[in-house]
Design a protein around this motif. Structure first.
Motif, mmCIF file in Angstrom:
data_model
loop_
_atom_site.group_PDB
_atom_site.id
_atom_site.type_symbol
_atom_site.label_atom_id
_atom_site.label_comp_id
_atom_site.label_asym_id
_atom_site.label_seq_id
_atom_site.Cartn_x
_atom_site.Cartn_y
_atom_site.Cartn_z
ATOM 1 N N UNK A 1 0.843 -1.191 0.000
ATOM 2 C CA UNK A 1 0.000 0.000 0.000
ATOM 3 C C UNK A 1 0.871 1.230 0.000
ATOM 4 N N UNK A 2 1.069 1.815 -1.177
ATOM 5 C CA UNK A 2 1.923 2.988 -1.302
ATOM 6 C C UNK A 2 1.049 4.225 -1.381
ATOM 7 N N UNK A 3 1.261 5.172 -0.448
ATOM 8 C CA UNK A 3 0.468 6.397 -0.377
ATOM 9 C C UNK A 3 1.334 7.580 -0.769
ATOM 10 N N UNK A 4 0.840 8.384 -1.723
ATOM 11 C CA UNK A 4 1.453 9.657 -2.056
ATOM 12 C C UNK A 4 0.589 10.759 -1.446
ATOM 13 N N UNK A 5 1.069 11.340 -0.370
ATOM 14 C CA UNK A 5 0.331 12.385 0.334
ATOM 15 C C UNK A 5 0.755 13.737 -0.230
ATOM 16 N N UNK A 6 -0.085 14.289 -1.114
ATOM 17 C CA UNK A 6 0.199 15.560 -1.766
ATOM 18 C C UNK A 6 -0.721 16.661 -1.257
ATOM 19 N N UNK A 7 -1.340 16.450 -0.096
ATOM 20 C CA UNK A 7 -2.339 17.390 0.411
ATOM 21 C C UNK A 7 -1.749 18.767 0.693
ATOM 22 N N UNK A 8 -0.491 18.816 1.099
ATOM 23 C CA UNK A 8 0.132 20.100 1.447
ATOM 24 C C UNK A 8 1.056 20.605 0.354
ATOM 25 N N UNK A 9 0.952 20.035 -0.852
ATOM 26 C CA UNK A 9 1.762 20.478 -1.978
ATOM 27 C C UNK A 9 0.926 21.377 -2.880
ATOM 28 N N UNK A 10 1.314 22.641 -2.995
ATOM 29 C CA UNK A 10 0.610 23.570 -3.885
ATOM 30 C C UNK A 10 1.350 23.756 -5.194
ATOM 31 N N UNK A 11 2.570 23.229 -5.285
ATOM 32 C CA UNK A 11 3.288 23.202 -6.545
ATOM 33 C C UNK A 11 2.840 22.015 -7.374
ATOM 34 N N UNK A 12 3.638 21.653 -8.367
ATOM 35 C CA UNK A 12 3.288 20.549 -9.253
ATOM 36 C C UNK A 12 3.950 19.252 -8.833
ATOM 37 N N UNK A 13 3.448 18.144 -9.418
ATOM 38 C CA UNK A 13 3.958 16.805 -9.103
ATOM 39 C C UNK A 13 4.053 16.000 -10.388
ATOM 40 N N UNK A 14 5.126 15.222 -10.515
ATOM 41 C CA UNK A 14 5.284 14.365 -11.689
ATOM 42 C C UNK A 14 6.026 13.101 -11.286
ATOM 43 N N UNK A 15 5.335 11.955 -11.354
ATOM 44 C CA UNK A 15 6.007 10.673 -11.181
ATOM 45 C C UNK A 15 5.819 9.818 -12.430
ATOM 46 N N UNK A 16 5.645 10.501 -13.583
ATOM 47 C CA UNK A 16 5.373 9.801 -14.833
ATOM 48 C C UNK A 16 6.612 9.373 -15.589
ATOM 49 N N UNK A 17 7.729 9.193 -14.905
ATOM 50 C CA UNK A 17 8.947 8.748 -15.576
ATOM 51 C C UNK A 17 8.874 7.282 -15.973
ATOM 52 N N UNK A 18 9.872 6.833 -16.723
ATOM 53 C CA UNK A 18 9.856 5.462 -17.224
ATOM 54 C C UNK A 18 9.923 4.437 -16.106
ATOM 55 N N UNK A 19 10.515 4.797 -14.985
ATOM 56 C CA UNK A 19 10.666 3.844 -13.896
ATOM 57 C C UNK A 19 9.403 3.586 -13.108
#
Length: 369
Positions: free
Chosen positions: A205-223
């Protein structure tokens, strides 16, 4: 070296030295400091910093150029101020919560503000604006989180909160157990790849907690192809990622140009795809939205109206916190890259890459009970 003795006494105190000078330090001789600032690399030598002897934050002002393992680091923060290029790994041992920040320690803000005030007295307002407006970019080659349960990344804190900040991590190493990756601040956060030591192991169960991030997010890399198993993305006021060389930038309005967006990849097992021609990894992933957001592109979203998708394999978009009661609260527009979802109930757009509106059903959404 261990022939020297320093006592910082009361208040917030900094001890600055070269990287190799960490070796041989004794907690008996170095006391009452809150920050060690490292101004030289480690000359290629791996090193484990046993923090229980010191209880300090570390600031990297140079490329470490080796593996730096931080032991007993739950209550402290690593501040990274310089690119950590190929050959540099930041690892954690005997640590449940790892903290990495691009900001300046809040205790130092008084001194930073004094410096800016002094410049202001000299009539250098334009210089101050330039200083706080330049993008602060930091790259870390590898962050090993296999020994932690929660990793907190702060992008743009303290003084850097007034400047565009960008943290790029070349690789994050996970162990496949339940883990949380949290990002916060006004800057952008990009993850290029993930490594799970045992190939094919599902994340519990992997959680990405982005609730306090107002900038951008990208985990769309090849890996991201290695992320197999249930993932949950908690999204607050997430913004668009600001990168001129963004690898995954999608056109939300079908006007022929790309609009920057945050990119979320739910992952796919490219070695043994669970269903030929079906996006996703065979596990149910969630994107939970709690506040107005910018453009968000989601890759490898498993839609319900595709033959062979079973209950528990379809991915879920959850807008319940924004008042979405039913499918008719949402609007669907097919574009070149996929289907864009909007609503009068929230600001922001969600692009499901490679899908069409007909692929979606109630089963792909959570609604207010």
């Amino acid at each position: 070296n261990d022939d020297d003795s320093f006592d910082g006494g009361a208040g917030y105190d900094i001890l600055g030295f070269g990287g190799d000078d960490l070796v041989g330090l004794s907690g008996d001789n170095i006391q009452n400091f809150e920050l060690f600032a490292l101004f030289n690399d480690a000359s290629g030598d791996d090193f484990k910093f046993e923090n229980s002897d010191f209880n300090v934050d570390l600031g990297l002002f140079a490329d470490w150029n080796a593996t730096l393992t931080l032991e007993d680091y739950d209550d402290n923060t690593l501040y990274v101020w310089a690119d950590q290029n190929a050959g540099t790994t930041i690892a954690f041992d005997d640590t449940d919560v790892a903290n990495i920040s691009l900001g300046i320690p809040v205790e130092l803000m008084t001194y930073a503000n004094l410096g800016l005030d002094a410049l202001d007295e000299l009539g250098l307002d334009a210089f101050i604006g330039l200083l706080t407006g330049v993008q602060f970019y930091v790259y870390i080659d590898d962050v090993d989180l296999s020994e932690v349960t929660t990793a907190n990344f702060e992008i743009g804190g303290g003084l850097m909160a007034t400047s565009p900040s960008f943290l790029e991590v070349g690789n994050i190493t996970l162990d496949g157990t339940t883990e949380t990756i949290a990002a916060m601040g006004s800057g952008d956060f990009q993850i290029d790849a993930f490594t799970i030591p045992t190939a094919g192991v599902e994340d519990d169960g992997l959680v990405f907690d982005l609730l306090a991030l107002t900038g951008g997010f990208d985990n769309g890399g090849t890996g991201t192809d290695t992320l197999i198993g249930a993932q949950t993305y908690l999204i607050g006021a997430l913004g668009d990622i600001d990168a001129g060389d963004l690898n995954n930038s999608y056109d939300f309005d079908d006007a022929g140009g790309d609009d920057d967006s945050s990119v979320i990849d739910f992952g796919i097992d490219t070695i043994t795809p669970y269903l030929t021609g079906v996006e996703g990894d065979g596990s149910q992933d969630f994107a939970i939205f709690t506040a107005d957001f910018g453009n968000v592109a989601i890759e490898n979203f498993t839609a319900w109206n595709i033959a062979g998708v079973a209950v528990g394999e379809q991915d879920i978009l959850d807008f319940t916190a924004l008042g979405v009661d039913e499918l008719t609260d949402l609007s669907f527009t097919d574009v070149a890259d996929g289907v864009v979802i909007t609503s009068s109930l929230f600001d922001g757009s969600v692009l499901l890459v490679g899908l069409s509106a007909v692929d979606l059903s109630n089963e792909n959404f959570d609604f207010v009970a």
